[in-house]
Design a protein around this motif. Structure first.
Motif, PDB file in Angstrom:
ATOM      1  N   ALA A   1      -2.778  18.684  40.626  1.00  0.00           N
ATOM      2  CA  ALA A   1      -3.731  18.901  41.722  1.00  0.00           C
ATOM      3  C   ALA A   1      -3.981  20.390  41.903  1.00  0.00           C
ATOM      4  CB  ALA A   1      -3.196  18.301  43.026  1.00  0.00           C
ATOM      5  N   GLY A   2      -5.209  20.699  42.289  1.00  0.00           N
ATOM      6  CA  GLY A   2      -5.553  22.053  42.729  1.00  0.00           C
ATOM      7  C   GLY A   2      -5.569  21.990  44.249  1.00  0.00           C
ATOM      8  N   MET A   3      -4.633  22.711  44.891  1.00  0.00           N
ATOM      9  CA  MET A   3      -4.470  22.564  46.341  1.00  0.00           C
ATOM     10  C   MET A   3      -4.374  23.906  47.050  1.00  0.00           C
ATOM     11  SD  MET A   3      -1.749  19.424  46.663  1.00  0.00           S
ATOM     12  CE  MET A   3      -0.427  20.262  45.801  1.00  0.00           C
ATOM     13  N   SER A   4      -4.641  23.865  48.349  1.00  0.00           N
ATOM     14  CA  SER A   4      -4.423  25.038  49.201  1.00  0.00           C
ATOM     15  C   SER A   4      -2.941  25.084  49.576  1.00  0.00           C
ATOM     16  CB  SER A   4      -5.263  24.919  50.475  1.00  0.00           C
ATOM     17  OG  SER A   4      -4.699  23.912  51.301  1.00  0.00           O
ATOM     18  N   THR A   5      -2.571  26.094  50.354  1.00  0.00           N
ATOM     19  CA  THR A   5      -1.183  26.218  50.808  1.00  0.00           C
ATOM     20  C   THR A   5      -0.715  24.966  51.533  1.00  0.00           C
ATOM     21  OG1 THR A   5      -1.505  28.576  51.059  1.00  0.00           O
ATOM     22  CG2 THR A   5       0.386  27.655  52.189  1.00  0.00           C
ATOM     23  N   VAL A   6      -1.628  24.303  52.252  1.00  0.00           N
ATOM     24  CA  VAL A   6      -1.237  23.103  53.013  1.00  0.00           C
ATOM     25  C   VAL A   6      -0.621  22.064  52.076  1.00  0.00           C
ATOM     26  CG1 VAL A   6      -2.069  21.181  54.420  1.00  0.00           C
ATOM     27  CG2 VAL A   6      -2.921  23.482  54.848  1.00  0.00           C
ATOM     28  N   GLY A   7      -1.312  21.774  50.966  1.00  0.00           N
ATOM     29  CA  GLY A   7      -0.791  20.801  50.011  1.00  0.00           C
ATOM     30  C   GLY A   7       0.467  21.291  49.317  1.00  0.00           C
ATOM     31  N   VAL A   8       0.436  22.560  48.880  1.00  0.00           N
ATOM     32  CA  VAL A   8       1.587  23.118  48.154  1.00  0.00           C
ATOM     33  C   VAL A   8       2.832  23.102  49.043  1.00  0.00           C
ATOM     34  CG1 VAL A   8       2.510  25.155  46.954  1.00  0.00           C
ATOM     35  CG2 VAL A   8       0.083  24.558  46.700  1.00  0.00           C
ATOM     36  N   SER A   9       2.640  23.380  50.345  1.00  0.00           N
ATOM     37  CA  SER A   9       3.806  23.454  51.252  1.00  0.00           C
ATOM     38  C   SER A   9       4.421  22.081  51.520  1.00  0.00           C
ATOM     39  CB  SER A   9       3.434  24.140  52.569  1.00  0.00           C
ATOM     40  OG  SER A   9       2.566  23.322  53.308  1.00  0.00           O
ATOM     41  N   LEU A  10       3.696  21.002  51.176  1.00  0.00           N
ATOM     42  CA  LEU A  10       4.284  19.663  51.290  1.00  0.00           C
ATOM     43  C   LEU A  10       5.257  19.405  50.136  1.00  0.00           C
ATOM     44  CD1 LEU A  10       1.131  17.621  52.387  1.00  0.00           C
ATOM     45  CD2 LEU A  10       3.048  18.292  53.826  1.00  0.00           C
ATOM     46  N   ILE A  11       5.115  20.198  49.066  1.00  0.00           N
ATOM     47  CA  ILE A  11       6.073  20.139  47.955  1.00  0.00           C
ATOM     48  C   ILE A  11       7.245  21.071  48.256  1.00  0.00           C
ATOM     49  CG2 ILE A  11       6.416  20.679  45.499  1.00  0.00           C
ATOM     50  CD1 ILE A  11       3.390  19.953  45.126  1.00  0.00           C
ATOM     51  N   ASP A  12       6.906  22.308  48.628  1.00  0.00           N
ATOM     52  CA  ASP A  12       7.937  23.290  48.985  1.00  0.00           C
ATOM     53  C   ASP A  12       7.321  24.270  49.981  1.00  0.00           C
ATOM     54  OD1 ASP A  12      10.706  24.597  48.090  1.00  0.00           O
ATOM     55  OD2 ASP A  12       9.235  26.184  48.402  1.00  0.00           O
ATOM     56  N   GLU A  13       8.079  24.602  51.029  1.00  0.00           N
ATOM     57  CA  GLU A  13       7.503  25.397  52.127  1.00  0.00           C
ATOM     58  C   GLU A  13       7.447  26.898  51.867  1.00  0.00           C
ATOM     59  OE1 GLU A  13       9.723  24.312  55.589  1.00  0.00           O
ATOM     60  OE2 GLU A  13       8.761  22.357  55.742  1.00  0.00           O
ATOM     61  N   GLY A  14       7.981  27.331  50.733  1.00  0.00           N
ATOM     62  CA  GLY A  14       8.096  28.776  50.479  1.00  0.00           C
ATOM     63  C   GLY A  14       6.807  29.567  50.624  1.00  0.00           C
ATOM     64  N   LEU A  15       5.691  29.002  50.142  1.00  0.00           N
ATOM     65  CA  LEU A  15       4.416  29.741  50.146  1.00  0.00           C
ATOM     66  C   LEU A  15       3.949  30.101  51.558  1.00  0.00           C
ATOM     67  CD1 LEU A  15       2.134  30.909  48.395  1.00  0.00           C
ATOM     68  CD2 LEU A  15       1.036  28.666  48.423  1.00  0.00           C
ATOM     69  N   LEU A  16       4.433  29.370  52.564  1.00  0.00           N
ATOM     70  CA  LEU A  16       4.035  29.661  53.954  1.00  0.00           C
ATOM     71  C   LEU A  16       4.435  31.073  54.374  1.00  0.00           C
ATOM     72  CD1 LEU A  16       5.119  26.270  55.586  1.00  0.00           C
ATOM     73  CD2 LEU A  16       2.771  27.039  55.258  1.00  0.00           C
ATOM     74  N   CYS A  17       5.400  31.670  53.660  1.00  0.00           N
ATOM     75  CA  CYS A  17       5.898  33.003  54.052  1.00  0.00           C
ATOM     76  C   CYS A  17       4.809  34.072  54.020  1.00  0.00           C
ATOM     77  CB  CYS A  17       7.074  33.427  53.169  1.00  0.00           C
ATOM     78  SG  CYS A  17       6.611  33.789  51.449  1.00  0.00           S
ATOM     79  N   MET A  18       3.718  33.821  53.295  1.00  0.00           N
ATOM     80  CA  MET A  18       2.648  34.825  53.225  1.00  0.00           C
ATOM     81  C   MET A  18       1.508  34.516  54.191  1.00  0.00           C
ATOM     82  SD  MET A  18       2.342  35.984  49.290  1.00  0.00           S
ATOM     83  CE  MET A  18       3.077  34.637  48.441  1.00  0.00           C
ATOM     84  N   HIS A  19       1.740  33.536  55.081  1.00  0.00           N
ATOM     85  CA  HIS A  19       0.652  33.079  55.937  1.00  0.00           C
ATOM     86  C   HIS A  19       0.837  33.371  57.420  1.00  0.00           C
ATOM     87  CE1 HIS A  19      -0.520  31.122  52.273  1.00  0.00           C
ATOM     88  NE2 HIS A  19      -1.662  30.801  52.814  1.00  0.00           N
ATOM     89  N   LEU A  20       1.723  34.292  57.758  1.00  0.00           N
ATOM     90  CA  LEU A  20       1.791  34.680  59.170  1.00  0.00           C
ATOM     91  C   LEU A  20       0.454  35.320  59.529  1.00  0.00           C
ATOM     92  CD1 LEU A  20       5.308  36.313  59.724  1.00  0.00           C
ATOM     93  CD2 LEU A  20       4.430  34.262  60.787  1.00  0.00           C
ATOM     94  N   PRO A  21      -0.180  34.910  60.627  1.00  0.00           N
ATOM     95  CA  PRO A  21      -1.496  35.473  60.976  1.00  0.00           C
ATOM     96  C   PRO A  21      -1.420  36.986  61.152  1.00  0.00           C
ATOM     97  CG  PRO A  21      -0.905  33.661  62.457  1.00  0.00           C
ATOM     98  CD  PRO A  21       0.285  33.920  61.596  1.00  0.00           C
ATOM     99  N   LEU A  22      -2.453  37.656  60.642  1.00  0.00           N
ATOM    100  CA  LEU A  22      -2.617  39.112  60.772  1.00  0.00           C
ATOM    101  C   LEU A  22      -1.476  39.914  60.126  1.00  0.00           C
ATOM    102  CD1 LEU A  22      -3.975  39.423  64.453  1.00  0.00           C
ATOM    103  CD2 LEU A  22      -5.256  39.095  62.346  1.00  0.00           C
TER     104      LEU A  22
END
Length: 320
Positions: free
Chosen positions: A71-92
């Motif tokens: 699948a080609g997915m955004s962070t939302v989909g990827v984070s359902l596999i592993d939450e690590g990518l969320l670390c770059m998504h703190l607003p601002l």
């Protein structure tokens, strides 16, 4: 999934919610063409675009049970596999692409290793653009945003919890339901990159954009390890390199198209709200005060600390 050793091509079924003809889908199709050529037809990629196989949470479920291989997915989909990518998504938290590239390049090996432990291979990282708020009424401060009915991806429990904790009104929906939800008034605000707002025509129903880079929208193209293992071992590095080349070309295009999308929408009625330096400082101050509440909800806390450290290193090296 037959392996190439059986004399039949390996067919990998890949889904994405990005529309046919969009730069993201074209990138995946280009990757598939390269694979067919490099493998002499041994590896075939079948692409299902436009959300025909469901939203990103559906895709993750289907990959887990083997109905779908990639699948080609955004962070939302990827984070359902592993939450690590969320670390770059703190607003601002990040100010622009140079910072994002610097941080992502250094975090990628760790993130890819974590995703591999969950049974998936990252073929490439992708860019979606920089998320901005689009709304039916102008938004200038966080107080306006708190009054809005704000779209949040169904399945993105982190964002839902955080917005609730901050006194906002998140409305969880499938991304594929965005247009009808805007038409019926179920939502009146969403954050998305300008290019996505233009391609999907969402801005027509939410004609105000706040000129504030809320955060980068990233993603990845992933394949299950089970499917990837069917690809002959000697071909894997070549196909991986082709995927990364296609993503790198697309990132250049996306960034340019993202810049061009705003003037294109302004010509068609979009009104852009610009913030004064004081208002911008206020957004930053209120948002950063919220960071402690996000700790542990945006991937492992030590990853967030590492991202902040890398960002500050970048800023120290590139002081204007």
């Amino acid at each position: 999934l037959p392996s190439a050793s059986e004399g039949r091509p390996v067919v990998i079924k890949l889904a994405t919610i990005t529309p046919e003809g969009s730069p993201w889908t074209l990138m995946i199709q280009k990757m598939g063409q390269s694979w067919a050529k490099l493998s002499d037809g041994q590896v075939k990629l079948n692409v299902y675009a436009g959300g025909v196989l469901g939203d990103e949470p559906d895709m993750v479920k289907k990959m887990r049970i083997g109905q779908l291989h990639a699948a080609g997915m955004s962070t939302v989909g990827v984070s359902l596999i592993d939450e690590g990518l969320l670390c770059m998504h703190l607003p601002l938290m990040l100010d622009g692409y140079p910072e994002l590239d610097w941080v992502r390049e250094r975090m990628a090996p760790k993130l890819e290793a974590d995703i591999a432990k969950k049974g998936f291979v990252v073929l490439c990282w992708t860019d979606g653009g920089w998320a901005h708020f689009f709304s039916k009424q102008p938004i200038t401060g966080l107080a306006d945003l708190r009054k809005a009915k704000l779209f949040v991806w169904a399945g993105d429990s982190h964002s839902i919890d955080l917005y609730n904790a901050g006194g906002f009104h998140p409305v969880p929906l499938a991304a594929t339901d965005m247009l009808p939800a805007l038409q019926t008034g179920l939502i009146d605000c969403f954050d998305t990159p300008p290019l996505a707002a233009l391609i999907n025509q969402w801005f027509g129903l939410a004609p105000y954009m706040l000129d504030l880079k809320w955060g980068p929208l990233m993603g990845a193209v992933v394949v299950t390890k089970r499917a990837w293992d069917q690809v002959p071992a000697d071909l894997q590095p070549k196909l991986l390199a082709a995927a990364r080349d296609a993503a790198s070309d697309m990132s250049r295009d996306i960034r340019k198209m993202g810049d061009d999308a705003v003037p294109a929408m302004v010509k068609r009625g979009l009104k852009v709200t610009h913030l004064t330096p004081e208002a911008m400082a206020q957004w930053r101050q209120e948002t950063e005060a919220f960071y402690p509440k996000m700790s542990g909800k945006m991937g492992p806390p030590e990853y967030t600390q590492e991202v902040l450290k890398l960002r500050d290193e970048y800023r120290a090296k590139h002081k204007k």
